[in-house]
Design a protein around this motif. Structure first.
Motif, PDB file in Angstrom:
ATOM      1  N   SER A  20       0.855  -1.189   0.000  1.00 13.68           N
ATOM      2  CA  SER A  20       0.000   0.000   0.000  1.00 13.68           C
ATOM      3  C   SER A  20       0.888   1.235   0.000  1.00 13.68           C
ATOM      4  O   SER A  20       1.739   1.417   0.877  1.00 13.68           O
ATOM      5  N   LEU A  21       0.689   2.124  -0.979  1.00 11.48           N
ATOM      6  CA  LEU A  21       1.523   3.323  -1.048  1.00 11.48           C
ATOM      7  C   LEU A  21       1.208   4.290   0.093  1.00 11.48           C
ATOM      8  O   LEU A  21       2.108   4.983   0.590  1.00 11.48           O
ATOM      9  N   LYS A  22      -0.059   4.340   0.559  1.00  8.59           N
ATOM     10  CA  LYS A  22      -0.381   5.208   1.697  1.00  8.59           C
ATOM     11  C   LYS A  22       0.330   4.724   2.961  1.00  8.59           C
ATOM     12  O   LYS A  22       0.781   5.523   3.785  1.00  8.59           O
ATOM     13  N   TRP A  23       0.424   3.415   3.099  1.00  7.08           N
ATOM     14  CA  TRP A  23       1.135   2.839   4.245  1.00  7.08           C
ATOM     15  C   TRP A  23       2.632   3.060   4.086  1.00  7.08           C
ATOM     16  O   TRP A  23       3.329   3.445   5.031  1.00  7.08           O
ATOM     17  N   LYS A  54       4.169   5.430   2.745  1.00  2.42           N
ATOM     18  CA  LYS A  54       4.551   6.823   2.997  1.00  2.42           C
ATOM     19  C   LYS A  54       4.869   7.084   4.463  1.00  2.42           C
ATOM     20  O   LYS A  54       5.492   8.097   4.790  1.00  2.42           O
ATOM     21  N   ASP A  55       4.439   6.186   5.364  1.00  2.07           N
ATOM     22  CA  ASP A  55       4.776   6.358   6.779  1.00  2.07           C
ATOM     23  C   ASP A  55       6.276   6.224   7.017  1.00  2.07           C
ATOM     24  O   ASP A  55       6.797   6.714   8.026  1.00  2.07           O
ATOM     25  N   TYR A  56       6.974   5.542   6.114  1.00  2.00           N
ATOM     26  CA  TYR A  56       8.383   5.219   6.351  1.00  2.00           C
ATOM     27  C   TYR A  56       9.342   5.935   5.406  1.00  2.00           C
ATOM     28  O   TYR A  56      10.518   6.090   5.733  1.00  2.00           O
ATOM     29  N   ALA A  72      10.461  -0.222   2.031  1.00  2.00           N
ATOM     30  CA  ALA A  72      10.841   1.173   2.291  1.00  2.00           C
ATOM     31  C   ALA A  72      12.339   1.377   2.084  1.00  2.00           C
ATOM     32  O   ALA A  72      12.774   2.379   1.488  1.00  2.00           O
ATOM     33  N   TYR A  73      13.163   0.440   2.570  1.00  2.00           N
ATOM     34  CA  TYR A  73      14.606   0.542   2.346  1.00  2.00           C
ATOM     35  C   TYR A  73      14.924   0.487   0.852  1.00  2.00           C
ATOM     36  O   TYR A  73      15.809   1.206   0.364  1.00  2.00           O
ATOM     37  N   GLU A  74      14.215  -0.350   0.124  1.00  2.00           N
ATOM     38  CA  GLU A  74      14.448  -0.468  -1.316  1.00  2.00           C
ATOM     39  C   GLU A  74      14.073   0.820  -2.035  1.00  2.00           C
ATOM     40  O   GLU A  74      14.843   1.343  -2.842  1.00  2.00           O
ATOM     41  N   VAL A  75      12.889   1.344  -1.733  1.00  2.00           N
ATOM     42  CA  VAL A  75      12.437   2.583  -2.370  1.00  2.00           C
ATOM     43  C   VAL A  75      13.315   3.756  -1.932  1.00  2.00           C
ATOM     44  O   VAL A  75      13.643   4.641  -2.736  1.00  2.00           O
ATOM     45  N   GLY A  76      13.720   3.769  -0.655  1.00  2.00           N
ATOM     46  CA  GLY A  76      14.609   4.822  -0.182  1.00  2.00           C
ATOM     47  C   GLY A  76      15.919   4.834  -0.943  1.00  2.00           C
ATOM     48  O   GLY A  76      16.460   5.896  -1.260  1.00  2.00           O
ATOM     49  N   ALA A  77      16.452   3.646  -1.254  1.00  2.00           N
ATOM     50  CA  ALA A  77      17.695   3.566  -2.033  1.00  2.00           C
ATOM     51  C   ALA A  77      17.474   4.055  -3.453  1.00  2.00           C
ATOM     52  O   ALA A  77      18.332   4.734  -4.032  1.00  2.00           O
ATOM     53  N   ILE A  78      16.326   3.738  -4.028  1.00  2.00           N
ATOM     54  CA  ILE A  78      16.043   4.150  -5.413  1.00  2.00           C
ATOM     55  C   ILE A  78      15.889   5.673  -5.503  1.00  2.00           C
ATOM     56  O   ILE A  78      16.410   6.311  -6.424  1.00  2.00           O
ATOM     57  N   LEU A  79      15.149   6.249  -4.521  1.00  3.90           N
ATOM     58  CA  LEU A  79      14.850   7.681  -4.568  1.00  3.90           C
ATOM     59  C   LEU A  79      15.848   8.516  -3.773  1.00  3.90           C
ATOM     60  O   LEU A  79      15.719   9.740  -3.722  1.00  3.90           O
ATOM     61  N   ASP A  80      16.824   7.856  -3.143  1.00  5.31           N
ATOM     62  CA  ASP A  80      17.798   8.540  -2.284  1.00  5.31           C
ATOM     63  C   ASP A  80      17.081   9.288  -1.166  1.00  5.31           C
ATOM     64  O   ASP A  80      17.299  10.482  -0.941  1.00  5.31           O
ATOM     65  N   GLU A  81      16.221   8.565  -0.442  1.00  6.21           N
ATOM     66  CA  GLU A  81      15.489   9.124   0.691  1.00  6.21           C
ATOM     67  C   GLU A  81      15.787   8.312   1.942  1.00  6.21           C
ATOM     68  O   GLU A  81      16.084   7.116   1.872  1.00  6.21           O
ATOM     69  N   GLU A  82      15.688   8.965   3.104  1.00  2.00           N
ATOM     70  CA  GLU A  82      15.910   8.294   4.383  1.00  2.00           C
ATOM     71  C   GLU A  82      14.682   7.472   4.769  1.00  2.00           C
ATOM     72  O   GLU A  82      13.555   7.794   4.391  1.00  2.00           O
ATOM     73  N   VAL A  83      14.908   6.422   5.543  1.00  2.00           N
ATOM     74  CA  VAL A  83      13.821   5.568   6.027  1.00  2.00           C
ATOM     75  C   VAL A  83      13.537   5.920   7.479  1.00  2.00           C
ATOM     76  O   VAL A  83      14.449   5.978   8.311  1.00  2.00           O
ATOM     77  N   GLN A  84      12.243   6.184   7.775  1.00  3.13           N
ATOM     78  CA  GLN A  84      11.817   6.506   9.137  1.00  3.13           C
ATOM     79  C   GLN A  84      11.233   5.249   9.771  1.00  3.13           C
ATOM     80  O   GLN A  84      10.212   4.734   9.328  1.00  3.13           O
ATOM     81  N   LEU A  85      11.891   4.734  10.803  1.00  2.00           N
ATOM     82  CA  LEU A  85      11.390   3.554  11.490  1.00  2.00           C
ATOM     83  C   LEU A  85      10.228   3.931  12.408  1.00  2.00           C
ATOM     84  O   LEU A  85      10.169   5.058  12.923  1.00  2.00           O
ATOM     85  N   ASN A 139      -0.460  -9.590  12.995  1.00  2.00           N
ATOM     86  CA  ASN A 139      -0.390  -9.623  11.528  1.00  2.00           C
ATOM     87  C   ASN A 139       0.154  -8.307  10.971  1.00  2.00           C
ATOM     88  O   ASN A 139       0.857  -8.299   9.949  1.00  2.00           O
ATOM     89  N   TYR A 140      -0.165  -7.219  11.633  1.00  4.55           N
ATOM     90  CA  TYR A 140       0.342  -5.916  11.199  1.00  4.55           C
ATOM     91  C   TYR A 140       1.868  -5.877  11.307  1.00  4.55           C
ATOM     92  O   TYR A 140       2.566  -5.427  10.400  1.00  4.55           O
ATOM     93  N   ILE A 141       2.408  -6.372  12.431  1.00  4.52           N
ATOM     94  CA  ILE A 141       3.863  -6.401  12.607  1.00  4.52           C
ATOM     95  C   ILE A 141       4.498  -7.341  11.586  1.00  4.52           C
ATOM     96  O   ILE A 141       5.592  -7.080  11.065  1.00  4.52           O
ATOM     97  N   LEU A 142       3.826  -8.457  11.288  1.00  6.59           N
ATOM     98  CA  LEU A 142       4.326  -9.392  10.273  1.00  6.59           C
ATOM     99  C   LEU A 142       4.526  -8.667   8.947  1.00  6.59           C
ATOM    100  O   LEU A 142       5.559  -8.832   8.275  1.00  6.59           O
ATOM    101  N   MET A 143       3.545  -7.864   8.562  1.00  7.46           N
ATOM    102  CA  MET A 143       3.643  -7.144   7.300  1.00  7.46           C
ATOM    103  C   MET A 143       4.589  -5.945   7.395  1.00  7.46           C
ATOM    104  O   MET A 143       5.257  -5.599   6.416  1.00  7.46           O
ATOM    105  N   GLU A 144       4.687  -5.350   8.565  1.00  3.76           N
ATOM    106  CA  GLU A 144       5.526  -4.168   8.727  1.00  3.76           C
ATOM    107  C   GLU A 144       7.005  -4.541   8.835  1.00  3.76           C
ATOM    108  O   GLU A 144       7.857  -4.010   8.119  1.00  3.76           O
TER     109      GLU A 144
END
Length: 799
Positions: A4-7, A9-11, A182-195, A261-266
């Protein structure tokens, strides 16, 4: 993996990129995006409504007349859902609304009552039925009390979202979580990941005071973490959590299960929640199951365990299949007040074996099988405790009960920039390499011209230098790799001698009028040995599709004859087929030997020139002539010996020989076999094609056109029927010496004028001397010698 792209965006900052553009960037970086799904499906005019009144329809028992406040007005809507009731907040599609599937909502009359819209279920909003909470699976979805009447459902309940479906390869287990993506997209876009933030108040009482943990096999379970949360209230999860789970392809249950289940996906870390009171003993013991021990899992299936299955127990009985599924005897329910949250690291091979044993594959087992991040096991448990405190009002006991024997060290890989550029065939600057590795959050140092990389434990696929090369290549851009031709010596492609000979065989057979057939390599056990040239044990499949396809064939003829029968049954009276294919023979040490064979089957007319009055039936000699022509083309000398084989005519069967070795058989089908297959006279042949083609061919030698004439003598011999013509030909050749150039059989007579047990065979003998013209006396002398030799086999000149 559904993202989910909305989800997401949290990271990580997605830079407001359109979904399609982001999907293209992810695909180009090495993870294929299989689909981009709009969760709204173009829905419009769908709002929150409040059911002010609800009464039964006077003309229909299953319909209700509802007065629904939709913000601007209160309108009448007819609803057929069994769970509709006054006081509910519901999803309303107003007249003019568009729903998934191109459905348009209009005003209507149902059994004489006006209906201004439709009260919707989640399925009608495009959500799969298997993802809808069970309480609402058969009816409309009831919204939480804080939903604002008249507000837009699409924007207020996260349906204005886009889902990326990732087609992950087995090595990219890190991307089986939102943080991994998020780590993958952050590397592609050169953005930091927020845990995600983890914060919750701890009770003064320690978790160790209520629970003990013991692990009997630390190699299989090196890390086990348990947290205790009490005074929880089990209820429905908030709408945002339910929507995120459904977007990820997970069905919501209750706030406790949904958090795991949320933590599993997160995090990509499987968790499990036990009802503490149902554990009974206040003890958790991780051990291997006892052979034959039983457990009923959460899917209400009783399972018999094997000794290699890892289980979670309360010290006495199993309460979960480790890493696969929990047990029904410790399931969280509405009466649960205290839960134990399990987060563990299990050895992947053990989980894979258990999952396979029981045919049970879950989201948890699929992640354990590929390997989870050892450094996320504890943070995942802490995150779950934080959410349970927030969403279930839980009180988290201080600390965790931990068994820890896990090595969490990061793997170090060293690689030189020259090695990277050499492998990629390009020149990437050292600074660009460092930038890419930093974007990937790989700790990197330059030491003596080498890149020394500490690989995060979440990326367990990075093991060797070439893995680092791939990471740099995919983020630098595969499109940037120059297209060049290889600089090396090349050789033109061509066929091997064996392949070339095989093509000659096929061309010759097709030139002779045969059609190629291709049949199954699998047959029934009964047919597997029929017509086999070599007797060996059969090879059966462990899980055949049917009994007719259960055994590997040892001969091509059974299926080829089925094809002949199939064609003749459809009024194709004349059929000539050949097949080249493999047969499978067991060796003495039970290994499987694959041999390439050639088989031919012929029935009906071989020649049919009606306008010339020429008609010839396919018979033994037609097929024998084809085989001899094939041998001549291959430059190989074949001989034939009288033989017998089950299923073939005893008097019209011969073995095909090379240098005294049997390589095939040719003959007419036995009359009983022909009748069983509903065939007329049918001639068959099978030979070991590999044996024929591997024979060394004699070099072609030019023979000059004869300058001198040859002389022919014909003789008709009376022979015993048991004497073979081939034997007589050999006697003639041996006696004729160097002047005898050719011997040919041109007639056979076995009529009434012959004595019983006798036959007449006529031979044409050709004499020739390349150096001179032969005189009649020279020919007569040799011919007389031949006649004398023939008496040794009981031959008499026919008068």
């Amino acid at each position: 993996m559904l993202v989910s792209l909305k989800w997401l965006k949290d990271y990580v900052n997605l830079q407001e990129l359109p979904a399609q553009e982001l999907a293209e960037k992810i695909t180009r970086s090495g993870i294929e995006v299989d689909a981009v799904i709009d969760r709204s499906f173009g829905m419009t005019n769908v709002v929150v409504g409040y059911v002010e009144a609800c009464e039964k329809h006077p003309e229909a028992d299953k319909l209700s007349i509802c007065q629904v406040n939709v913000g601007e007005e209160t309108t009448q809507i007819i609803c057929g859902a069994p769970n509709i009731a006054a006081g509910q907040k519901v999803i309303v599609a107003r007249p003019g609304a568009k729903l998934p599937g191109g459905i348009k909502i209009k005003k209507a009359k149902l059994r004489g009552q006006e209906s201004n819209g439709m009260i919707c279920s989640l399925q009608e909003l495009g959500i799969e039925g298997k993802l809808v909470p069970k309480a609402y699976a058969e009816g409309i979805y009831v919204l939480p009390e804080d939903a604002e009447v008249g507000s837009d459902v699409v924007t207020n309940f996260d349906l204005d979202d886009t889902i990326l479906e990732l087609g992950l390869t087995p090595n990219r287990a890190d991307a089986m979580s939102m943080l991994g993506v998020a780590y993958e997209v952050g590397a592609i876009l050169d953005e930091e990941v927020q845990l995600p933030e983890i914060a919750y108040p701890e009770a003064a009482e320690k978790a160790e005071s209520m629970l003990t943990v013991r692990v009997d096999d630390p190699e299989v379970n090196p890390l086990y973490v348990a947290k205790v949360v009490r005074n929880i209230k089990v209820q429905e999860s908030p709408m945002w959590l339910q929507q995120r789970l459904m977007a990820a392809g997970v069905r919501p249950h209750n706030n406790v299960v949904d958090v795991t289940n949320y933590i599993l996906m997160e995090y990509g870390q499987p968790l499990h929640a036990f009802d503490y009171d149902l554990l009974e003993t206040g003890n958790i013991t991780v051990r291997h199951a006892k052979e034959g021990e039983k457990i009923t899992t959460l899917d209400d299936t009783e399972r018999t365990l094997s000794a290699h299955n890892l289980v979670i127990t309360n010290g006495e009985k199993p309460v979960a299949l480790a890493g696969v599924m929990g047990g029904a005897n410790s399931e969280v329910s509405g009466s649960t007040t205290t839960v134990v949250i399990e987060s563990a690291y299990f050895e992947s091979g053990s989980i894979r074996q258990t999952s396979r044993d029981h045919g049970l594959r879950s989201d948890a087992s699929s992640r354990y099988e590929k390997g989870v991040d050892p450094n996320r096991v504890i943070p995942a448990a802490e995150r779950a405790a934080s959410l349970l405190a927030e969403l279930a009002g839980g009180e988290v006991l201080s600390g965790s009960v931990v068994h820890d024997n896990l090595d969490r060290a990061e793997k170090v890989v060293s690689v030189s920039p020259d090695f990277i550029n050499q492998r990629l065939g390009m020149k990437i600057r050292f600074e660009d390499m460092l930038d890419i590795l930093n974007r990937l959050k790989f700790k990197t140092e330059a030491v003596n011209g080498q890149l020394v990389i500490s690989v995060p434990t979440r990326r367990q696929d990075i093991q060797i230098e070439e893995d680092v090369v791939e990471e740099i290549a995919r983020l630098y851009g595969y499109d940037e790799i120059p297209a060049t031709l290889p600089e090396m010596e090349t050789t033109p492609g061509g066929l091997t001698p064996y392949q070339a000979k095989r093509r000659i065989v096929r061309a010759l057979l097709e030139g002779a009028g045969l059609l190629q057939a291709t049949t199954y390599s699998l047959t029934s056990e009964k047919s597997a040995k029929q017509f086999a040239l070599t007797e060996t044990a059969t090879t059966k499949l462990l899980m055949p599709m049917s009994e007719e396809r259960s055994t590997l064939r040892q001969s091509l003829l059974p299926h080829l004859l089925e094809s002949v029968s199939y064609n003749t049954a459809r009024r194709s009276d004349s059929v000539a087929l050949y097949e080249t294919g493999s047969v499978f023979l067991k060796t003495e040490d039970e290994l499987l030997n694959e041999e390439e064979h050639l088989a031919v089957a012929m029935t009906g007319l071989w020649l049919d020139n009606s306008w010339q009055g020429e008609r010839k039936e396919a018979d033994f000699y037609v097929l024998k002539g084809i085989v001899e022509g094939l041998a001549e083309k291959m430059g190989v000398e074949l001989t034939f010996e009288r033989g017998q084989m089950d299923g073939l005519h005893p008097g019209r069967t011969a073995f095909i020989m090379i240098d005294g070795k049997r390589i095939g058989v040719i003959g007419q089908l036995h009359p009983t076999e022909q009748k069983a297959r509903d065939l007329k006279t049918t001639i068959v042949m099978e030979m070991n094609l590999a044996e024929l083609l591997h024979q060394k061919s004699d070099a072609l030698v030019y023979t000059p056109v004869p300058r001198f004439p040859s002389i022919s003598r014909d003789i008709a011999l009376v022979l015993s029927k048991i004497v073979e013509a081939g034997t007589v030909v050999n006697v003639i050749r041996n006696a004729g010496g160097k002047l005898l150039k050719d011997v040919r059989v041109f007639d056979l007579y076995e009529g009434d004028k012959m004595e019983p047990g006798k036959k007449s065979v006529a031979f044409s003998l050709t004499y020739f001397d390349p150096e001179k013209t032969l005189t009649d006396e020279e020919v007569t002398a040799v011919h007389e010698k031949v006649l004398r030799a023939l008496t040794e086999v009981g031959a008499e000149l026919r008068s």
